[in-house]
Write an enzyme that holds these catalytic residues in place. Structure first.
Site, PDB file in Angstrom:
ATOM      1  N   ASN A 138       0.854  -1.192   0.000  1.00  0.00           N
ATOM      2  CA  ASN A 138       0.000   0.000   0.000  1.00  0.00           C
ATOM      3  C   ASN A 138       0.886   1.236   0.000  1.00  0.00           C
ATOM      4  OD1 ASN A 138      -1.868   2.023   0.391  1.00  0.00           O
ATOM      5  ND2 ASN A 138      -2.954   1.000   2.058  1.00  0.00           N
ATOM      6  N   ASP A 166      -1.768  -1.066  -3.866  1.00  0.00           N
ATOM      7  CA  ASP A 166      -1.980  -0.229  -5.051  1.00  0.00           C
ATOM      8  C   ASP A 166      -0.728  -0.179  -5.925  1.00  0.00           C
ATOM      9  OD1 ASP A 166      -0.264   1.555  -3.657  1.00  0.00           O
ATOM     10  OD2 ASP A 166      -1.971   2.578  -2.751  1.00  0.00           O
ATOM     11  N   ASP A 340      -6.680 -14.388 -19.495  1.00  0.00           N
ATOM     12  CA  ASP A 340      -7.380 -15.210 -18.516  1.00  0.00           C
ATOM     13  C   ASP A 340      -8.388 -16.128 -19.205  1.00  0.00           C
ATOM     14  OD1 ASP A 340      -8.054 -15.629 -15.609  1.00  0.00           O
ATOM     15  OD2 ASP A 340     -10.018 -14.961 -16.304  1.00  0.00           O
ATOM     16  N   GLU A 369      -4.178 -18.457 -20.342  1.00  0.00           N
ATOM     17  CA  GLU A 369      -4.405 -19.431 -19.282  1.00  0.00           C
ATOM     18  C   GLU A 369      -5.416 -20.466 -19.767  1.00  0.00           C
ATOM     19  OE1 GLU A 369      -6.503 -19.647 -14.873  1.00  0.00           O
ATOM     20  OE2 GLU A 369      -7.342 -18.541 -16.553  1.00  0.00           O
TER      21      GLU A 369
END
Length: 625
Positions: A138, A166, A340, A369
């Site tokens: 973060n 982030d 994906d 994938e």
């Protein structure tokens, strides 16, 4: 909570009805901008706004021609087909829509091409590091949560909610990645996931912290820092000679996506009379005896009730997603794409989208994938040497076959078809692939049990598997935290293998980013990975060298990487006892060499007709004359 699945005709009426009495307007155009000088002169704009489909459009800008406009079934949408000539200059393109006496204007930006490194591809010379940004670090607590988003929570005490990691947190730790030997960064998706918490199990509501539930294709999630933070990360990586991989999802979006709530066409999504999940059985795609109904169930079935399945046969949607991939590559200086849920997508769409990216960016790499269990299945989804009616043009893919083999080899005792024979046998099928060097190899990822837990937290086995990953063919990838021995299984959920990186968040008691914050065992693991990854980085023989392997015997497995300048011998003793290796068998590769340097210890071995290999050990030997 029971989710209601409405008949599509009713859903479509409910979605469209509010705009019927409104004044025509243009609220949004996707792509949000474009560039002059692209190789493909064609561009299709999705125009959205109340009754935007009722307008008649015109464009008056040098070098830009409106070829045709299409009215969607939903009156709030129109699609404009443009051509942009090589002579067109950057500027603001006025798009004018007219309906009777009403005129609507929209200023569309045409930019100069982005400068700096981009679309470099990733190759077997790279070492990819996979991060889930919400769980890594973060760097800006001010963006952890926003009251105007559907999910307003950020709570590290719950494994199912967002934790605040982030892009600034990633950028702040690039020194750490470089020290480890990483050359490319792949993150789980960073596009906007502005969705309500979803009931992913009867006992819990879960956030889309992982990033795979898109709600807007043209915004980076502001909890990650937004578009600017993403571009800054790309610039920081390229300044270090590193690369950026983006994660694509073509199969589905969130049911909070703005184009699900307001759909341009009735067939924008794959619809069923009642909720129907995918079969997940990819065999129906290459099975010569498969039924069409089985193929349809695999491709058109939904992942979950809250992930609507995109109909990639709709030509407007197909163009929308393809242009989005090109837009992201240009806007954010991407170098490669991971795709994906590859096996669930329309095959013809995938080939067209891949080709559009490769035509615009010839060096770009794409690896999907396709979670499969056999070499034939894996080869089907990449460029291959199989005689099948469908031929994929995908250059690479995630190597699930070698992943399975690696973990089995480390868990099983040596036998005719077990132990290290599993790894050996996986490589013997490489002739099915057009180029196995373009497969992305791995020990685990964000969807699997953690590697350390799979092998029983055995550090000797850990080092063996890491050695294979970093010395065999392909493009090695690494899941965050494994270098500091992060562990766990997916019990009770995936969140257990997606825990926060220790030291990445304010208030953490331990900081595993530093040697001082790691214990002795963790430093041993980190240093092992760093040593071998950096050796690989600096020695092309482990990147592009040829492979020669020998049938495993008596628990010993030997293979070589070699080119015109170097030969590296990788020796594994998979047994629980020290074993002597007689090297005469390997004269084909060892002839002329008189000594070797152990890459991991720097020890010089003078004369090696017999090598005593400790139990559960892999050696990496650079042969010397």
């Amino acid at each position: 909570m029971k989710r209601l699945i409405y008949p599509f005709s009713l859903l479509f009426l409910l979605i469209w009805h509010p705009s019927l009495a409104q004044t025509p307007a243009i609220r949004r155009i996707d792509p949000t901008n474009w560039w002059v000088g692209m190789k493909n002169p064609n561009l299709q704009l999705l125009v959205y706004g109340p009754k935007a489909g009722s307008l008649t459009y015109s464009i008056n800008y040098p070098g830009v021609k409106l070829v045709k406009f299409h009215r969607a079934e939903n009156p709030d949408f129109a699609f404009l087909d443009l051509t942009i000539s090589p002579t067109a200059k950057p500027g603001t393109v006025p798009i004018v829509g007219q309906s009777g006496s009403q005129t609507v204007r929209y200023a569309y930006e045409l930019k100069a091409r982005t400068t700096g490194p981009k679309a470099q591809g990733v190759s077997s010379a790279d070492f990819i590091y996979l991060i889930m940004p919400d769980r890594f670090a973060n760097g800006d607590p001010s963006n952890d949560a926003f009251p105007d988003l559907l999910d307003t929570k950020a709570d590290r005490s719950s494994p199912y909610l967002r934790h605040g990691g982030d892009l600034q947190g990633v950028t702040s730790h690039l020194d750490y990645l470089q020290e480890l030997g990483v050359t490319a960064l792949w993150m789980t998706p960073v596009l906007a996931n502005d969705e309500a918490l979803k009931q992913e199990a009867p006992d819990r509501m879960q956030a889309g912290y992982h990033g795979y539930h898109f709600t807007d294709h043209y915004q980076i999630d502001k909890r990650f820092g937004g578009n600017d933070a993403y571009r800054k990360l790309a610039d920081a990586l390229h300044q270090r000679g590193m690369k950026l991989v983006q994660d694509a999802v073509y199969n589905h979006v969130s049911d909070d996506h703005w184009l699900y709530k307001n759909q341009p066409f009735k067939d924008w999504f794959n619809q069923w009379p009642t909720y129907t999940s995918s079969s997940h059985k990819e065999q129906s795609l290459y099975d010569p005896y498969a039924s069409e109904s089985d193929r349809k169930r695999l491709l058109d079935g939904w992942f979950t009730p809250f992930l609507p399945d995109l109909n990639l046969r709709n030509p407007f949607l197909a163009t929308y997603l393809t242009q989005h991939a090109i837009w992201c590559t240009e806007a954010f200086l991407l170098d490669a794409w991971r795709v994906d849920t590859y096996k669930y997508n329309d095959l013809n769409f995938l080939n067209r989208c891949n080709q559009a990216l490769m035509t615009e960016f010839p060096k770009i790499h794409i690896f999907g994938e396709a979670w499969v269990g056999t070499p034939v299945a894996q080869a089907f989804f990449v460029k291959n040497r199989i005689d099948q009616p469908f031929k994929s043009n995908q250059p690479g893919g995630l190597d699930f076959v070698l992943y399975d083999a690696t973990n089995a080899a480390l868990r099983e005792d040596f036998g005719w078809d077990s132990g290290v024979n599993r790894f050996y046998q996986a490589l013997t099928a490489d002739g099915l692939y057009a180029d196995p060097q373009k497969l992305v190899t791995f020990l685990e990822n964000h969807d699997t049990d953690r590697y350390l837990s799979v092998i029983g937290e055995n550090l000797a086995k850990y080092k063996m598997g890491v050695t294979w990953l970093l010395t065999t063919r392909g493009i090695p990838s690494w899941y965050y935290g494994t270098e500091v021995l992060m562990k766990n299984t997916k019990n009770p959920s995936d969140a257990e293998v997606r825990r926060d990186f220790p030291g990445g968040f304010p208030g953490d008691r331990e900081n595993k980013f530093t040697a001082a914050g790691r214990n002795e065992k963790e430093n041993d693991a980190f240093n092992f990975v760093r040593k071998l990854a950096n050796y690989r980085k600096n020695n092309p023989v482990l990147q592009n060298g040829k492979v020669m392997q020998y049938v495993p015997q008596d628990g010993l497995y030997v293979y070589f990487r070699y080119d015109n300048t170097k030969t590296v011998m990788v020796v594994t003793n998979s047994l629980d006892k020290e074993t002597t290796l007689e090297t005469a068998r390997f004269a084909e590769r060892m002839s002329g060499f008189t000594k070797a340097q152990n890459v991991l210890t720097d020890e010089i071995l003078n004369g090696f007709s017999n090598l005593k290999i400790p139990a559960k050990t892999a050696w990496v030997l650079e042969l010397l004359r």
